[in-house]
Design a protein around this motif. Structure first.
Motif, PDB file in Angstrom:
ATOM      1  N   TYR A 275       0.762  -1.300  -0.191  1.00  0.00           N
ATOM      2  CA  TYR A 275       0.254   0.130   0.210  1.00  0.00           C
ATOM      3  C   TYR A 275       0.907   1.239   0.002  1.00  0.00           C
ATOM      4  CZ  TYR A 275      -3.016   3.565   1.957  1.00  0.00           C
ATOM      5  OH  TYR A 275      -3.828   4.899   1.764  1.00  0.00           O
ATOM      6  N   SER A 276       2.151   1.091   0.656  1.00  0.00           N
ATOM      7  CA  SER A 276       2.669   2.271   0.860  1.00  0.00           C
ATOM      8  C   SER A 276       4.361   1.969   0.791  1.00  0.00           C
ATOM      9  CB  SER A 276       2.719   2.821   2.148  1.00  0.00           C
ATOM     10  OG  SER A 276       3.497   3.881   2.525  1.00  0.00           O
TER      11      SER A 276
ATOM     12  N   LYS B 290      -1.804  -3.808   5.343  1.00  0.00           N
ATOM     13  CA  LYS B 290      -1.518  -3.247   6.845  1.00  0.00           C
ATOM     14  C   LYS B 290      -2.705  -2.549   7.351  1.00  0.00           C
ATOM     15  CE  LYS B 290       3.206  -3.905   6.922  1.00  0.00           C
ATOM     16  NZ  LYS B 290       4.432  -3.222   7.202  1.00  0.00           N
ATOM     17  N   LEU B 291      -4.124  -2.908   6.875  1.00  0.00           N
ATOM     18  CA  LEU B 291      -5.090  -1.946   7.443  1.00  0.00           C
ATOM     19  C   LEU B 291      -5.664  -2.812   8.658  1.00  0.00           C
ATOM     20  CD1 LEU B 291      -7.043  -1.645   4.138  1.00  0.00           C
ATOM     21  CD2 LEU B 291      -5.450  -0.029   5.280  1.00  0.00           C
ATOM     22  N   ASP B 292      -6.486  -1.855   9.462  1.00  0.00           N
ATOM     23  CA  ASP B 292      -6.796  -2.502  10.980  1.00  0.00           C
ATOM     24  C   ASP B 292      -8.314  -2.191  10.815  1.00  0.00           C
ATOM     25  OD1 ASP B 292      -7.596  -2.588  13.422  1.00  0.00           O
ATOM     26  OD2 ASP B 292      -6.244  -1.233  14.284  1.00  0.00           O
ATOM     27  N   THR B 293      -9.018  -3.284  10.669  1.00  0.00           N
ATOM     28  CA  THR B 293     -10.475  -2.993  10.397  1.00  0.00           C
ATOM     29  C   THR B 293     -11.260  -4.337  11.051  1.00  0.00           C
ATOM     30  OG1 THR B 293     -12.472  -2.293   9.353  1.00  0.00           O
ATOM     31  CG2 THR B 293     -10.642  -3.599   8.082  1.00  0.00           C
TER      32      THR B 293
ATOM     33  N   VAL C 280     -17.969   0.391   6.607  1.00  0.00           N
ATOM     34  CA  VAL C 280     -16.389  -0.197   6.557  1.00  0.00           C
ATOM     35  C   VAL C 280     -16.060  -0.744   5.320  1.00  0.00           C
ATOM     36  CG1 VAL C 280     -16.120  -0.426   9.017  1.00  0.00           C
ATOM     37  CG2 VAL C 280     -16.812  -2.329   7.560  1.00  0.00           C
TER      38      VAL C 280
ATOM     39  N   ILE D 151      -3.715   2.627  -6.552  1.00  0.00           N
ATOM     40  CA  ILE D 151      -3.261   3.419  -5.934  1.00  0.00           C
ATOM     41  C   ILE D 151      -2.947   4.807  -6.620  1.00  0.00           C
ATOM     42  CG2 ILE D 151      -1.463   4.019  -4.159  1.00  0.00           C
ATOM     43  CD1 ILE D 151      -1.460   0.888  -3.478  1.00  0.00           C
TER      44      ILE D 151
ATOM     45  N   ILE E  20      -7.419  10.202  -0.084  1.00  0.00           N
ATOM     46  CA  ILE E  20      -8.760  10.016   0.641  1.00  0.00           C
ATOM     47  C   ILE E  20      -8.755  10.717   1.938  1.00  0.00           C
ATOM     48  CG2 ILE E  20     -10.069   8.177   2.119  1.00  0.00           C
ATOM     49  CD1 ILE E  20     -10.736   8.229  -0.835  1.00  0.00           C
ATOM     50  N   PRO E  21      -9.915  11.342   2.399  1.00  0.00           N
ATOM     51  CA  PRO E  21      -9.906  12.026   3.642  1.00  0.00           C
ATOM     52  C   PRO E  21      -9.940  11.084   4.832  1.00  0.00           C
ATOM     53  CG  PRO E  21     -11.704  13.031   2.227  1.00  0.00           C
ATOM     54  CD  PRO E  21     -11.180  11.477   1.662  1.00  0.00           C
TER      55      PRO E  21
ATOM     56  N   LYS F 112      -2.132   6.836  13.434  1.00  0.00           N
ATOM     57  CA  LYS F 112      -3.337   5.974  13.026  1.00  0.00           C
ATOM     58  C   LYS F 112      -4.416   6.958  12.664  1.00  0.00           C
ATOM     59  CE  LYS F 112      -3.463   1.563  13.952  1.00  0.00           C
ATOM     60  NZ  LYS F 112      -2.937   0.580  14.984  1.00  0.00           N
TER      61      LYS F 112
ATOM     62  N   VAL G 158     -10.373   5.807   8.230  1.00  0.00           N
ATOM     63  CA  VAL G 158     -11.277   6.052   7.269  1.00  0.00           C
ATOM     64  C   VAL G 158     -12.707   5.127   7.237  1.00  0.00           C
ATOM     65  CG1 VAL G 158     -11.575   6.248   4.550  1.00  0.00           C
ATOM     66  CG2 VAL G 158      -9.451   6.888   5.620  1.00  0.00           C
ATOM     67  N   ALA G 159     -13.774   6.108   7.515  1.00  0.00           N
ATOM     68  CA  ALA G 159     -15.065   5.083   7.712  1.00  0.00           C
ATOM     69  C   ALA G 159     -14.670   3.839   8.352  1.00  0.00           C
ATOM     70  CB  ALA G 159     -15.586   4.774   6.333  1.00  0.00           C
ATOM     71  N   GLY G 160     -14.003   3.690   9.632  1.00  0.00           N
ATOM     72  CA  GLY G 160     -14.066   2.588  10.516  1.00  0.00           C
ATOM     73  C   GLY G 160     -12.592   1.583  10.006  1.00  0.00           C
ATOM     74  N   VAL G 161     -11.945   1.922   8.979  1.00  0.00           N
ATOM     75  CA  VAL G 161     -10.748   1.320   8.651  1.00  0.00           C
ATOM     76  C   VAL G 161      -9.473   2.172   9.116  1.00  0.00           C
ATOM     77  CG1 VAL G 161      -9.488   0.347   6.674  1.00  0.00           C
ATOM     78  CG2 VAL G 161     -11.954   0.410   6.417  1.00  0.00           C
ATOM     79  N   LYS G 162      -8.712   1.595  10.008  1.00  0.00           N
ATOM     80  CA  LYS G 162      -7.557   2.328  10.441  1.00  0.00           C
ATOM     81  C   LYS G 162      -6.193   1.965   9.602  1.00  0.00           C
ATOM     82  CE  LYS G 162      -9.504   2.859  15.030  1.00  0.00           C
ATOM     83  NZ  LYS G 162      -9.617   2.060  15.946  1.00  0.00           N
ATOM     84  N   ARG G 163      -5.361   2.921   9.496  1.00  0.00           N
ATOM     85  CA  ARG G 163      -4.048   2.406   9.061  1.00  0.00           C
ATOM     86  C   ARG G 163      -2.904   3.463   9.700  1.00  0.00           C
ATOM     87  NH1 ARG G 163      -0.310  -0.119   5.023  1.00  0.00           N
ATOM     88  NH2 ARG G 163       1.479   1.644   5.560  1.00  0.00           N
TER      89      ARG G 163
ATOM     90  N   TRP H 178      -8.510  16.289  10.422  1.00  0.00           N
ATOM     91  CA  TRP H 178      -8.698  15.517   9.070  1.00  0.00           C
ATOM     92  C   TRP H 178      -7.382  15.832   7.931  1.00  0.00           C
ATOM     93  CZ3 TRP H 178     -12.791  12.174   7.797  1.00  0.00           C
ATOM     94  CH2 TRP H 178     -13.642  12.052   8.687  1.00  0.00           C
TER      95      TRP H 178
ATOM     96  N   LEU I 170      -5.449  14.314   4.071  1.00  0.00           N
ATOM     97  CA  LEU I 170      -5.850  13.859   2.861  1.00  0.00           C
ATOM     98  C   LEU I 170      -4.702  12.742   2.737  1.00  0.00           C
ATOM     99  CD1 LEU I 170      -5.164  13.472  -0.611  1.00  0.00           C
ATOM    100  CD2 LEU I 170      -7.638  13.904   0.291  1.00  0.00           C
ATOM    101  N   VAL I 171      -5.077  11.559   2.749  1.00  0.00           N
ATOM    102  CA  VAL I 171      -4.215  10.414   3.009  1.00  0.00           C
ATOM    103  C   VAL I 171      -3.770   9.844   1.586  1.00  0.00           C
ATOM    104  CG1 VAL I 171      -3.709   8.089   3.985  1.00  0.00           C
ATOM    105  CG2 VAL I 171      -5.115   9.594   4.939  1.00  0.00           C
TER     106      VAL I 171
ATOM    107  N   VAL J 299      -0.823   6.927  -0.231  1.00  0.00           N
ATOM    108  CA  VAL J 299       0.047   5.934  -0.096  1.00  0.00           C
ATOM    109  C   VAL J 299       0.917   5.783   1.182  1.00  0.00           C
ATOM    110  CG1 VAL J 299       0.200   5.639  -2.529  1.00  0.00           C
ATOM    111  CG2 VAL J 299       1.921   7.025  -1.366  1.00  0.00           C
ATOM    112  N   GLY J 300      -0.117   6.236   2.304  1.00  0.00           N
ATOM    113  CA  GLY J 300       0.645   6.131   3.713  1.00  0.00           C
ATOM    114  C   GLY J 300       1.204   7.346   4.150  1.00  0.00           C
TER     115      GLY J 300
END
Ligand code: SF4
Lengths: 395, 362, 93
Positions: free
Chosen positions: A123-124, B214-217, B278, B361, C5-6, C21, C24-29, C50, C52-53, C55-56
């Protein structure tokens, strides 16, 4: 979703469409020909097809899908270089997902993976660096791809690798810059573009000043635009407002994300790690001066181009490909003789069929509903047979 | 012999023979070698979990009476599918549950009552026996819920590297209810297109569980046996034209199959398509389209307009159909095409997928 | 190009490396905040922001006032129409 759903509101979209229609009636030029507005960025192209925006616009407006899909404009020779690196023993080749399918002259990264190369989707670029940290006995290479938006992320990853003293990480740098491409398009013979939607996410890094030449030297309006569908309609409306009043300025529709001056720390990281190449080859557009970056000498040990020997060949697209003309807006995808026959999303011949952000792929996948010709005659065929591919879209 | 002795619902009469046991922690080549180790392995893992009359003797084939089958309908349905999911365990299920549900659903969408399944496993040496036990129990529990018996099976152990831990194949036999006529060519203009709930959960769960991004959901697979739901639907709407589970390729793929198979157009409204927040977030981040994500507990049904209300009521009354909703209709315009009115009000084609969906991406 | 994505920063995970961390709508990264922190914005002050995300990396802090202004403008466009319609309507009857 905050900052997302508000910008997908159908009522506001309807209002904007009506406003756009009213403006079109005021612009004399489009009494005799369509108005050509180029969205430079592939992200815009994707959103335009994803939301069916063309189907809402008046006939007089033709959107020209520009060169801003880094996956599409990547020359085949560079994909071959990727494959060569990926097939080197002890290499873990990491990449963004959409670059995996791009065909090289003999195979894509997906096919190299199937053949046993260790190709991984991340992803990154930071995840690629983690892989290097976790696999000290392997060489981890990140496929750096994309415009100024993505450059800071790879530059910062290289800086991080240096700070941590990680030596088994390197970057295969294929970053390109959008300004020379816009200039090349404006200079191309036969190009007719009345105004531009500027790439919002590139602009959040480089700011708005680099576009001044579009207005000053070429007398065309450019509106830096966001990626939600209302942003795009709003951006089109802003371009038309300028056209209606005979102006040509650089405006910022996406002010919630794009500061006029861009992003300081990001620009600093880019300047530290990268320098301009004399020229870079763009699939479909050919070689454009100063349109790509390479890694500075100081970061040579993180430069995959120096670390690995790559074939570095220029592989020409088939002669009949008309990608360049499509990119410049001279012809529509369906005007290309290969479209839908030899060149399909399954078997792409040209750049624009490769990624879903490419204009030709988008046309054949999403089409413009109102212009469709029947795919199957009712009562004809077996119903399970393949669709006749030539009938995807009528000009 | 009478049907009673060899058919469904007739177990328990025979004595349960003493079953062998595995007492080492990992699967080895010996467990596929044909000797005692293999018999113990099969006993311990599968016979114990699935215990039933046709299976227990471990004959080379399961035998059942034709009369007993005929009570369920007038035609046989027969299907097979292989399960190679990675990772083997994921939120909401595991490869075992998937292997039962998938085959049960493939029978059920044809209007059949699923009855008997086979189970063939290919295991890579070195896999933990506990994991195998867990998978077998999960299969057994799901089989009970689905009302099917696993009546025959096969086990092969292969050398390390020859397969990815564990592959399972299940084949299934069901009997199609008399009078039911379902087919991909039967959709007619004005029919409604219904789904039985939120889409994309399974596909997102598996992508997420692989961990590359590597997402956490918290996303859970919707993996479920749908024979009961489909039974209720067919009861309430006997003229239902077509049902298919929206597995690989997702909703978009099934809709395109219907459009081509029936030579009709399909119009759907994006705003009507139920997708969890989600899953939307997951797709936005990775640049994926949820319409192409796999489901393992979702069906797409084409029902006659005059039966649509009854169909929706029956589906919603079932635990696996609470969120059922009509997402569009069949038309005679643009045969072969699926057209979606987007949330914005624009219209676009929904095509089938070329290859696998990769995160976008750039 | 350049999918962004915001997302909202919910937790700082590594102050030294400027990692946090984002949700985004319940998804964390976990993402990197280097590009959005400076003297005026300390890393600690980022929670709740808030961004703008891409690629990490957080590539821009989203300006709530600007977002509201854009939406207000779009809203106002519609309002004018409605008023005109109303006026036209009343003129006719
Ligand atoms: S159809 Fe293929 S060859 Fe022709 S312009 Fe499009 S991508 Fe290029």
């Amino acid at each position: 979703m905050k900052y997302v759903d508000e910008f997908r509101d159908p009522e506001k979209a309807q209002t904007l469409v009506e406003k756009i229609r009213a403006l079109v009636d005021q612009i004399d030029a489009c009494k005799s020909r369509p108005l050509y507005i180029m969205e430079v960025c592939g992200g815009h192209t994707h959103a335009i097809f994803r939301y069916g925006i063309e189907s809402m616009l008046p006939e007089e407006i033709e959107l020209v899908h520009g060169p801003g899909c880094p996956v599409c404009v990547l020359p085949m020779g560079r994909v071959d270089d990727c494959v060569a690196i990926a097939e080197t023993p002890k290499v873990i080749f990491t990449t963004f997902g959409d670059a995996m399918r791009v065909p090289g002259s003999s195979k894509s990264l997906l096919e190299a993976k199937a053949g046993g190369a260790d190709v991984r989707m991340v992803y990154s670029p930071l995840d690629s660096l983690s892989l290097a940290r976790d696999n000290p006995d392997k060489e981890v290479v990140f496929f750096g791809l994309g415009f100024e938006t993505t450059m800071p992320s790879t530059a910062l990853t290289v800086l991080q690798a240096e700070a941590e003293g990680i030596e088994n990480f390197s970057l295969f740098c294929n970053h390109i810059t959008i300004i020379p491409a816009i200039k090349a398009i404006l200079d191309a013979p036969g190009v007719q573009i009345d105004g531009f939607l500027g790439p919002g996410h590139v602009s959040m890094v480089i700011g708005n000043a680099p576009y001044d030449f579009v207005a000053d030297q070429y007398d065309r309006p450019l509106v830096v635009t966001g990626f939600e569908p209302l942003d795009i309609l709003h951006g089109i409306w802003m371009v038309l407002e300028q056209l209606a009043s005979g102006e040509a300025r650089i405006e910022n529709q996406y002010s919630r994300v794009v500061p006029d001056e861009g992003n300081g720390p990001a620009l600093e990281a880019i300047a530290k790690v990268f320098e301009l190449r004399e020229f870079f080859e763009w699939r479909g557009l050919g070689s454009i001066d100063h349109s790509g970056v390479k890694m500075r000498e100081a970061y040579a040990k993180y430069d995959a181009e120096r670390k690995f020997s790559v074939p570095d060949l220029v592989i020409a697209d088939p002669k009949a490909c008309q990608c360049g003309e499509v990119l410049k807006g001279v012809i529509k995808p369906y005007d290309c003789k290969l479209f839908g026959n030899d060149c399909t999303p399954e078997t792409p011949m040209g750049a624009l069929m490769v990624s879903s952000e490419g204009a030709c792929a988008a046309y054949s996948r999403y089409g413009r509903v109102e212009k469709l010709v029947p795919l199957l005659g009712r009562g004809a065929g077996t119903g399970t047979g393949k669709a006749p591919q030539a009938e995807v879209e009528a000009p | 012999m009478s049907g009673e002795g060899e058919g469904k619902g007739a177990k328990g009469a025979a004595q349960r023979r003493k079953l062998g046991k595995v007492d080492i922690p990992t699967v080895t080549m010996a467990h596929g070698g044909g000797g005692k180790a293999m018999h113990d392995f099969i006993d311990d893992l599968f016979v114990d979990a699935f215990y039933n009359e046709p299976l227990a003797p471990l004959e080379d084939q399961a035998r059942f009476s034709i009369d007993a089958l005929a009570r369920y309908g007038d035609r046989l349905a027969f299907t097979t599918d292989s399960y190679v999911v990675s990772p083997l365990e994921f939120p909401g299920g595991d490869i075992g549950k998937l292997a039962i549900c998938g085959t049960v659903n493939d029978l059920a969408v044809g209007g059949a009552t699923p009855l008997y399944l086979s189970c063939a496993v290919i295991v890579e040496e070195g896999v933990s026996v506990d994991l195998m036990r867990k998978v077998a129990r999960s299969m057994a529990a799901t089989a009970v819920e689905a009302g099917v018996e696993v009546v025959t099976g096969d086990t092969k152990v292969v050398e390390r590297g020859a397969c990815d831990k564990l592959f399972i194949n299940t084949a299934g036999i069901g009997v199609i209810r008399a009078g039911v006529k379902l087919g991909v060519e039967l959709a007619q203009p004005d029919d409604l297109v219904i789904v039985n709930g939120v889409l994309g959960d399974h596909g997102a769960t598996i992508l997420n569980a692989r961990g590359d991004m590597k997402l956490d959901t918290e996303i859970f697979s919707d993996c479920a046996p749908l024979h009961g739901l489909i039974g209720a639907l067919l009861e309430a709407a006997p003229n239902t034209r077509f049902i298919r589970d929206a597995t690989r390729g997702g909703l978009a793929t099934v809709l395109n199959e219907i459009a081509r198979g029936s030579e009709v157009g399909i119009e759907i409204r994006e705003g009507q398509i139920p997708i969890r927040a989600v899953v939307r977030g997951f797709c936005e981040l990775l640049g994926l389209d949820p319409l192409y994500l796999a489901n393992e507990g979702k069906i797409v049904c084409v029902v006659a307009k005059d039966e649509a209300e009854a169909a929706l009521a029956a589906l919603r009354a079932h635990p696996y159909g609470k969120d059922s909703v009509a997402i569009g209709h069949v038309t005679d315009e643009r045969p072969g095409r699926v057209v979606m009115t987007t949330v914005l009000g624009g219209r676009r084609i929904v095509d089938t997928l070329v290859g696998e969906q990769l995160p976008r991406i750039c | 190009m350049c999918l962004g994505i915001p997302g909202q920063i919910v937790e700082i995970t590594n102050t030294a490396d400027k990692l946090a961390k984002v949700e985004v709508a319940g998804v964390k990264r976990e993402i990197n905040l280097v590009c959005i922190v400076d003297e005026d914005h300390s890393i600690e002050s980022c929670v709740g922001d808030w961004v703008l995300v891409h690629v990490g990396f957080a590539m821009s802090r989203i300006d709530a006032a600007e977002a509201a202004a854009t939406l207000e403008l779009l809203h106002a466009l519609g309002e004018v129409d409605e008023e005109l319609d109303a006026m036209r309507g009343s003129g006719q009857t």
